[in-house]
Scaffold this active site. Sequence first.
Site, short mmCIF file in Angstrom:
data_model
loop_
_atom_site.label_atom_id
_atom_site.label_comp_id
_atom_site.label_asym_id
_atom_site.label_seq_id
_atom_site.Cartn_x
_atom_site.Cartn_y
_atom_site.Cartn_z
N ASP A 155 60.73 -0.09 95.83
CA ASP A 155 60.85 0.29 94.37
C ASP A 155 60.54 1.73 94.31
OD1 ASP A 155 60.91 0.29 91.75
OD2 ASP A 155 59.14 -0.96 91.29
N HIS B 294 51.59 -4.18 88.81
CA HIS B 294 51.96 -4.69 87.46
C HIS B 294 51.36 -6.07 87.36
CE1 HIS B 294 55.08 -1.36 86.85
NE2 HIS B 294 53.96 -0.98 87.00
#
Lengths: 65, 549
Positions: free
Chosen positions: B136, B197
């Site tokens: 990512d 997250h």
Amino acid sequence: MAGQEQKSSQSRDEAEDVEPGTPAPAAPQASEATEGVDDLLDEIDGVLESNAEEFVRGFVQKGGQ
Amino acid sequence: MSSTDHGPEGLPAGGALRVMGSETEYGIHAPSAPGANATYLSSQVIASYAKLTRERLHASPGAGWDYTDETPLRDARGWSVRRTQAHPDLLTDMEPVLTAEGVALAHGPAELELDGDQEPALMNLVLGNGARLYVDHAHPEYSSPEVTNPLDAVAWDAAGDVVVLAAVRVLAGDQERGPINLYKNNTDGKGASYGSHENYLVPRAVPFADLVKGLTPFFVSRQLMCGAGRVGIGQDGRTPGYQISQRADFFEAEVGLETTMRRPIINTRDEPHSVADKYRRLHVIVGDANCSHVANYLKFGTTAMVLSLIEAGACPAVEIHEPVAAMHRLSHDTGLRETVRLLDGRRLTGLELQWVYFEAAAKLAADAGVAAEHGGDGHTAAVLRLWERALTDLESGPDAAAGYVEWAAKQRVLEGYRARDGLAWDDARLGLVDIQWSDVRPERGLAHRLLSKGSLERLVEDVDIARASIDPPADTRAWFRGKSIQRFPANVASASWDSVVFSPPGSYRLQRVPTREPLRGTRALTEALFEEHPSIEGFLTALLGERHT
């Protein structure tokens, strides 16, 4: 997938059998914890990267989410 | 699929049970290749894990990612950002292209040819435990499989550390490349931040405005229990000192779609990865990555309970004046005396704010009948117990909670060094302790050292974390995803949160099996299918009917 529907009640039974989210035993008392700090530092001394200055300077990341 | 409904409403309401999951972007460091391209290094981590898995299975390395249902530009407030106007960092629904230029920057053209012979720059894997492992931006990221409770959230999040540790070991044994080390933290202390997250499934019927109102004061103060601690104040850490949260200083807005700049306390990304009419996936970007089990447990458990409060219309009516600045101030005060001003004129400390939420959550859970130690939902009682204990201990000071609150544990070590060696806060050794705290290698990572000494409390045993790195949770659709990959590694073409795509042998047509209900595809619902059909042909016929042939 009609056959699988019959198992949904069984799934709930199984869910109830699952060990509840039992936390580990109580924390050591604060006084013991403080006494243990020297031990802890001795241990950490043994595993810390050798050149702190260089390591910290070299730890450069790109931003993420 | 049957029309019978087994949505998340199937979980007992009012407590800490909820479909949830974590995402961890790891800090990445190649000590022998300073300046190496971080995206390239990250792809080496993914490729190493793929290689390991392939050797283990003598088969496919896990499946690729199916991007069909990714909608990162959809905003929960009801609109979409136009693709052409979006910052490139938001375009997470396309396979990132690692350019030859990027690779060349890292190791030079000779390495590029070598790579051509070996691996494509592998960016994306779906694992047999139902997780996703991929690159990512410029970090390797592990996204946990969906779980239904905070204890499993801790286990399958920690499983990610085991997964990437395996890749670190492979790379350490590679004489030519040199080691790549990974850190479960959120900042380099020089101005860059990367996220950990959380995701929570919430009924679509809950107005988004209620989520913003109910969660903002909670997130501003949650860090007091869940912060991982950070040496340095300010985004680039230029002010010497110690603060509670790794992430707090990087938040600059109250509500927004962005995740890589002007980060908002409430993120509005609206990618449900499920039946969109019924659910939203609340994407929480405000938390720290946790090495402490209890801090991680409280992060998921208390947030799930506050979502239950909001759903029940029982959320405390507190609204903070200037929440972004308040969050920074609370993070900077390790003495826990700092107050925030409410719009009704009251001033509360961060702990007092948490007590307000705790009392409301305890009442709702008791009313709903889920909070009993025996006969409750099996989890909520433990969350309430630990939540109350953390707030009570923190009231008498961080040292009382240093056995499980992560920032307090780290502070104890740092203060120990300061006292013993007379170090100032800007001493590099303290910066080193901060970073090395989160090294995923158990022999190097300081949090791991504390866990193994019993100085940091443990909620999940290593053997169970190891199991979670291989097997999916039994009670969500992750079970179907993970088992499909375990059983038929050569015939799963790709997968995503809400689909598994099979490539039947001898057929050019792919078969996409949607998994849009997070509480279907469980072991209870699909184990018989796997057991009765050991061959992929029989399995697909039973699953899809004859039409796949």
